[in-house]
Scaffold this motif. Structure first.
Motif, PDB file in Angstrom:
ATOM      1  N   LEU A   3      -1.806   3.617  -5.997  1.00 17.44           N
ATOM      2  CA  LEU A   3      -1.525   2.458  -6.835  1.00 17.44           C
ATOM      3  C   LEU A   3      -2.667   1.456  -6.795  1.00 17.44           C
ATOM      4  N   ALA A   4      -3.220   1.229  -5.604  1.00 20.79           N
ATOM      5  CA  ALA A   4      -4.364   0.326  -5.501  1.00 20.79           C
ATOM      6  C   ALA A   4      -5.536   0.839  -6.331  1.00 20.79           C
ATOM      7  N   GLY A   5      -5.724   2.159  -6.326  1.00 21.58           N
ATOM      8  CA  GLY A   5      -6.780   2.743  -7.136  1.00 21.58           C
ATOM      9  C   GLY A   5      -6.532   2.571  -8.624  1.00 21.58           C
ATOM     10  N   LEU A   6      -5.280   2.784  -9.043  1.00 22.78           N
ATOM     11  CA  LEU A   6      -4.925   2.622 -10.451  1.00 22.78           C
ATOM     12  C   LEU A   6      -5.150   1.185 -10.914  1.00 22.78           C
ATOM     13  N   PHE A   7      -4.628   0.232 -10.147  1.00 22.19           N
ATOM     14  CA  PHE A   7      -4.772  -1.170 -10.534  1.00 22.19           C
ATOM     15  C   PHE A   7      -6.232  -1.619 -10.441  1.00 22.19           C
ATOM     16  N   GLY A   8      -6.920  -1.165  -9.410  1.00 19.19           N
ATOM     17  CA  GLY A   8      -8.323  -1.528  -9.265  1.00 19.19           C
ATOM     18  C   GLY A   8      -9.170  -0.985 -10.403  1.00 19.19           C
ATOM     19  N   ALA A   9      -8.918   0.262 -10.796  1.00 19.96           N
ATOM     20  CA  ALA A   9      -9.660   0.861 -11.906  1.00 19.96           C
ATOM     21  C   ALA A   9      -9.367   0.116 -13.210  1.00 19.96           C
ATOM     22  N   SER A  10      -8.110  -0.250 -13.417  1.00 21.40           N
ATOM     23  CA  SER A  10      -7.754  -1.001 -14.620  1.00 21.40           C
ATOM     24  C   SER A  10      -8.390  -2.384 -14.612  1.00 21.40           C
ATOM     25  N   LEU A  11      -8.464  -2.986 -13.434  1.00 20.36           N
ATOM     26  CA  LEU A  11      -9.107  -4.297 -13.302  1.00 20.36           C
ATOM     27  C   LEU A  11     -10.586  -4.209 -13.675  1.00 20.36           C
ATOM     28  N   ILE A  12     -11.247  -3.174 -13.212  1.00 15.52           N
ATOM     29  CA  ILE A  12     -12.652  -2.970 -13.565  1.00 15.52           C
ATOM     30  C   ILE A  12     -12.790  -2.733 -15.068  1.00 15.52           C
ATOM     31  N   ARG A  13     -11.889  -1.924 -15.619  1.00 12.12           N
ATOM     32  CA  ARG A  13     -11.933  -1.612 -17.047  1.00 12.12           C
ATOM     33  C   ARG A  13     -11.776  -2.868 -17.896  1.00 12.12           C
ATOM     34  N   GLU A  14     -10.968  -3.809 -17.435  1.00 12.55           N
ATOM     35  CA  GLU A  14     -10.775  -5.043 -18.193  1.00 12.55           C
ATOM     36  C   GLU A  14     -12.040  -5.897 -18.242  1.00 12.55           C
ATOM     37  N   GLN A  15     -12.982  -5.651 -17.323  1.00 13.55           N
ATOM     38  CA  GLN A  15     -14.218  -6.424 -17.292  1.00 13.55           C
ATOM     39  C   GLN A  15     -15.369  -5.678 -17.980  1.00 13.55           C
ATOM     40  N   ASP A  16     -15.036  -4.704 -18.816  1.00 13.06           N
ATOM     41  CA  ASP A  16     -16.077  -3.850 -19.398  1.00 13.06           C
ATOM     42  C   ASP A  16     -17.125  -4.637 -20.176  1.00 13.06           C
ATOM     43  N   LEU A  69      -2.514  -3.211  -1.566  1.00  9.54           N
ATOM     44  CA  LEU A  69      -3.298  -3.143  -0.328  1.00  9.54           C
ATOM     45  C   LEU A  69      -2.585  -3.836   0.820  1.00  9.54           C
ATOM     46  N   PHE A  70      -1.996  -5.008   0.538  1.00  7.33           N
ATOM     47  CA  PHE A  70      -1.273  -5.737   1.581  1.00  7.33           C
ATOM     48  C   PHE A  70      -0.112  -4.906   2.121  1.00  7.33           C
ATOM     49  N   THR A  71       0.665  -4.308   1.207  1.00 12.08           N
ATOM     50  CA  THR A  71       1.823  -3.510   1.626  1.00 12.08           C
ATOM     51  C   THR A  71       1.391  -2.314   2.461  1.00 12.08           C
ATOM     52  N   ARG A  72       0.309  -1.671   2.052  1.00 15.58           N
ATOM     53  CA  ARG A  72      -0.159  -0.485   2.784  1.00 15.58           C
ATOM     54  C   ARG A  72      -0.579  -0.830   4.206  1.00 15.58           C
ATOM     55  N   PHE A  73      -1.343  -1.890   4.355  1.00 19.06           N
ATOM     56  CA  PHE A  73      -1.892  -2.196   5.683  1.00 19.06           C
ATOM     57  C   PHE A  73      -0.952  -3.043   6.532  1.00 19.06           C
ATOM     58  N   ARG A  74      -0.025  -3.763   5.892  1.00 25.45           N
ATOM     59  CA  ARG A  74       0.898  -4.602   6.660  1.00 25.45           C
ATOM     60  C   ARG A  74       2.050  -3.784   7.235  1.00 25.45           C
ATOM     61  N   TYR A  75       2.603  -2.883   6.421  1.00 25.03           N
ATOM     62  CA  TYR A  75       3.805  -2.171   6.845  1.00 25.03           C
ATOM     63  C   TYR A  75       3.576  -0.698   7.163  1.00 25.03           C
ATOM     64  N   ARG A  76       2.440  -0.161   6.764  1.00 25.53           N
ATOM     65  CA  ARG A  76       2.130   1.256   7.025  1.00 25.53           C
ATOM     66  C   ARG A  76       3.231   2.171   6.482  1.00 25.53           C
ATOM     67  N   GLN A  77       3.773   1.794   5.324  1.00 25.05           N
ATOM     68  CA  GLN A  77       4.796   2.578   4.654  1.00 25.05           C
ATOM     69  C   GLN A  77       4.242   3.042   3.308  1.00 25.05           C
ATOM     70  N   LEU A  78       4.651   4.227   2.868  1.00 16.17           N
ATOM     71  CA  LEU A  78       4.185   4.763   1.587  1.00 16.17           C
ATOM     72  C   LEU A  78       2.662   4.644   1.455  1.00 16.17           C
ATOM     73  N   GLU A  79       1.974   5.024   2.494  1.00 15.63           N
ATOM     74  CA  GLU A  79       0.526   4.784   2.552  1.00 15.63           C
ATOM     75  C   GLU A  79      -0.228   5.460   1.419  1.00 15.63           C
ATOM     76  N   HIS A  80       0.129   6.700   1.109  1.00 12.39           N
ATOM     77  CA  HIS A  80      -0.609   7.422   0.072  1.00 12.39           C
ATOM     78  C   HIS A  80      -0.231   6.932  -1.322  1.00 12.39           C
ATOM     79  N   VAL A  81       1.026   6.587  -1.514  1.00 13.09           N
ATOM     80  CA  VAL A  81       1.451   6.014  -2.786  1.00 13.09           C
ATOM     81  C   VAL A  81       0.740   4.689  -3.022  1.00 13.09           C
ATOM     82  N   MET A  82       0.696   3.848  -2.000  1.00 16.21           N
ATOM     83  CA  MET A  82       0.037   2.554  -2.135  1.00 16.21           C
ATOM     84  C   MET A  82      -1.460   2.708  -2.371  1.00 16.21           C
TER      85      MET A  82
END
Length: 216
Positions: free
Chosen positions: A82-95, A66-79
């Motif tokens: 990735l934020a979605g992937l990591f966020g979903a995994s983070l939620i899954r770890e709290q099942d 998230l920081f990279t996406r909003f700070r540098y505005r580079q690779l916005e869709h990739v970031m």
């Protein structure tokens, strides 16, 4: 004097990072060793070092994306993906906690609410996403991410199968062995992906600085 391409890393810097990454992995494995010395019923539980470290690593990876996406505005869709992937995994770890304190199946609902909008955005802007992927697919950061992704979402699942450990240990099978193998491998995969996010952030910063220098 020729200018170094921003996608390339100086050998000295690469060596320094290698040492830092090795020390990080060694420190994590020391934590695993301490957890393995606890009473067997407390080893590799939801409150143990390994599970906590997985949560911390995923939170860091999500924050970096998230920081990279909003700070540098580079690779916005990739970031974003990735934020979605990591966020979903983070939620899954709290099942366990979500099922216990919210409702059974809460993590599936939260992951769906997070992932579907992000996928919709990426699919709608897939040409930009493909172009961004092409611009980073040959980098060290992408290689680290690919290794971490395969380790976490493929290898750890296969290596942690109960049937495999039952076949190897036969009458000596104890579930904690399977849990240790799966959770530690998963933690290592998350570590690789966090390092990939660090490398991706540094890569984007080098590209921005190179672009700014070229315009002067």
């Amino acid at each position: 004097m020729p200018t170094t391409h921003p996608d390339r890393i100086h050998f000295r810097q690469l060596c320094l990072r290698a040492v830092a990454y090795i020390l990080l992995v060694a420190a994590l494995m020391e934590g695993v060793m301490m957890e393995a010395q606890r009473p067997i019923e407390q080893e590799f539980s939801e409150l143990g070092f390994t599970e906590f470290t997985q949560t911390l690593l995923l939170a860091v990876a999500t924050g970096l994306a998230l920081f990279t996406r909003f700070r540098y505005r580079q690779l916005e869709h990739v970031m974003l993906l990735l934020a979605g992937l990591f966020g979903a995994s983070l939620i899954r770890e709290q099942d366990k906690w979500l099922d216990q304190f919210v409702f059974d199946g809460a993590w599936q609902v939260l992951v769906t609410l997070l992932v579907l909008p992000l996928l919709t955005v990426v699919i709608r802007r897939r040409r930009a996403f493909v172009d961004e992927m092409a611009s980073c697919s040959g980098t060290f950061a992408f290689g680290l991410f690919a290794a971490g992704f395969l380790t976490t979402y493929v290898f750890s699942r296969l290596f942690g199968r109960g049937e495999l450990w039952q076949a190897m240990l036969a009458e000596g099978y104890v579930r904690v062995f399977k849990n240790a193998a799966e959770e530690v491998t998963e933690m290592f995969g998350y570590t690789l992906m966090v390092l990939a996010m660090v490398e991706l952030l540094l890569l984007i910063r080098r590209r921005v600085e190179a672009a700014d220098g070229a315009t002067i």
